[in-house]
Scaffold this active site. Sequence first.
Site, PDB file in Angstrom:
ATOM      1  N   ASP A  32       0.862  -1.196   0.000  1.00  0.00           N
ATOM      2  CA  ASP A  32       0.000   0.000   0.000  1.00  0.00           C
ATOM      3  C   ASP A  32       0.892   1.237   0.000  1.00  0.00           C
ATOM      4  O   ASP A  32       1.830   1.329   0.804  1.00  0.00           O
ATOM      5  CB  ASP A  32      -0.902  -0.036   1.256  1.00  0.00           C
ATOM      6  N   ILE A  33       0.610   2.183  -0.908  1.00  0.00           N
ATOM      7  CA  ILE A  33       1.488   3.366  -0.973  1.00  0.00           C
ATOM      8  C   ILE A  33       1.190   4.403   0.120  1.00  0.00           C
ATOM      9  O   ILE A  33       1.953   5.351   0.282  1.00  0.00           O
ATOM     10  CB  ILE A  33       1.480   4.096  -2.345  1.00  0.00           C
ATOM     11  N   HIS A  57      -6.966  -5.571   2.997  1.00  0.00           N
ATOM     12  CA  HIS A  57      -5.752  -5.022   3.599  1.00  0.00           C
ATOM     13  C   HIS A  57      -5.140  -6.081   4.520  1.00  0.00           C
ATOM     14  O   HIS A  57      -5.848  -6.644   5.369  1.00  0.00           O
ATOM     15  CB  HIS A  57      -6.080  -3.807   4.483  1.00  0.00           C
ATOM     16  N   HIS A 114     -10.578  -5.467  -2.502  1.00  0.00           N
ATOM     17  CA  HIS A 114      -9.240  -5.704  -1.944  1.00  0.00           C
ATOM     18  C   HIS A 114      -9.339  -5.972  -0.455  1.00  0.00           C
ATOM     19  O   HIS A 114     -10.272  -5.516   0.218  1.00  0.00           O
ATOM     20  CB  HIS A 114      -8.302  -4.522  -2.198  1.00  0.00           C
ATOM     21  N   VAL A 132     -11.082   2.839  -3.010  1.00  0.00           N
ATOM     22  CA  VAL A 132     -10.746   2.279  -4.326  1.00  0.00           C
ATOM     23  C   VAL A 132     -11.755   1.164  -4.599  1.00  0.00           C
ATOM     24  O   VAL A 132     -11.854   0.207  -3.826  1.00  0.00           O
ATOM     25  CB  VAL A 132      -9.302   1.733  -4.361  1.00  0.00           C
TER      26      VAL A 132
HETATM   27  P1  5GP Z   1      -9.745   1.420   0.839  1.00  0.00           P
HETATM   28  O1  5GP Z   1      -9.711   2.802   1.418  1.00  0.00           O
HETATM   29  O2  5GP Z   1     -10.546   1.390  -0.444  1.00  0.00           O
HETATM   30  O3  5GP Z   1     -10.116   0.319   1.789  1.00  0.00           O
HETATM   31  O4  5GP Z   1      -8.239   1.083   0.472  1.00  0.00           O
HETATM   32  C1  5GP Z   1      -7.585   1.585  -0.647  1.00  0.00           C
HETATM   33  C2  5GP Z   1      -6.107   1.536  -0.356  1.00  0.00           C
HETATM   34  O5  5GP Z   1      -5.411   1.667  -1.573  1.00  0.00           O
HETATM   35  C3  5GP Z   1      -5.638   2.678   0.563  1.00  0.00           C
HETATM   36  O6  5GP Z   1      -5.044   2.136   1.730  1.00  0.00           O
HETATM   37  C4  5GP Z   1      -4.648   3.436  -0.305  1.00  0.00           C
HETATM   38  O7  5GP Z   1      -3.542   3.860   0.436  1.00  0.00           O
HETATM   39  C5  5GP Z   1      -4.260   2.419  -1.360  1.00  0.00           C
HETATM   40  N1  5GP Z   1      -3.914   2.995  -2.645  1.00  0.00           N
HETATM   41  C6  5GP Z   1      -4.597   3.970  -3.310  1.00  0.00           C
HETATM   42  N2  5GP Z   1      -4.013   4.206  -4.503  1.00  0.00           N
HETATM   43  C7  5GP Z   1      -2.965   3.362  -4.601  1.00  0.00           C
HETATM   44  C8  5GP Z   1      -1.979   3.133  -5.612  1.00  0.00           C
HETATM   45  O8  5GP Z   1      -1.964   3.770  -6.667  1.00  0.00           O
HETATM   46  N3  5GP Z   1      -1.049   2.186  -5.365  1.00  0.00           N
HETATM   47  C9  5GP Z   1      -1.042   1.456  -4.199  1.00  0.00           C
HETATM   48  N4  5GP Z   1      -0.066   0.538  -4.064  1.00  0.00           N
HETATM   49  N5  5GP Z   1      -1.949   1.644  -3.221  1.00  0.00           N
HETATM   50  C10 5GP Z   1      -2.896   2.580  -3.425  1.00  0.00           C
END
Ligand code: 5GP
Length: 135
Positions: free
Chosen positions: A32-33, A103, A101, A97
């Site tokens: 995760d970035i 985490h 996915h 996103v």
């Molecule tokens: P959510 O908030 O949808 O549960 O998690 C999305 C995750 O994707 C976040 O923790 C965010 O940091 C990570 N993320 C968003 N854009 C990118 C990207 O371009 N590359 C990577 N490796 N992680 C991303």
Amino acid sequence: MAESDCIFCRIAAAELPAQIVAQDERTVSFMDIFPGAVGHALVIPRAHSRNLLDVDPDDLAAVALAAQRLAVRVRERLGADGVNLINSTEQAAGQTVFHFHVHVLPRYDGDSLRLPWTPAEADPAQLAQLAERLR
Ligand code: 5GP
Ligand code: ZN
């Protein structure tokens, strides 16, 4: 959303860079970035789905297995003391996103991360009523 507009589809297709740590026929795992902890990684199915509500069951199973393998690895290689597996489904749950996915969030003894809720004892009658609605 068209797959070409989805950043995780593009990572799975190697059209966008990512620090990939594992992959197989159905899944890709990468760092995760914007990590919430040292070693925070994401596991995705290669095939696009929006979230837990529509992911293909075989992809869900493959992601669960890949997440377990990664959890073992963060313990062995990074010295994590524990792991949270987290999925956010829809905006109300914090999803940002919209490609399914999970985490893999390594946890370390004494780290300052907290559960996203404050436990409070339930009303037994309400619990029973909710359980009835869910059966
Ligand atoms: P959510 O908030 O949808 O549960 O998690 C999305 C995750 O994707 C976040 O923790 C965010 O940091 C990570 N993320 C968003 N854009 C990118 C990207 O371009 N590359 C990577 N490796 N992680 C991303
Ligand atoms: Zn996608």
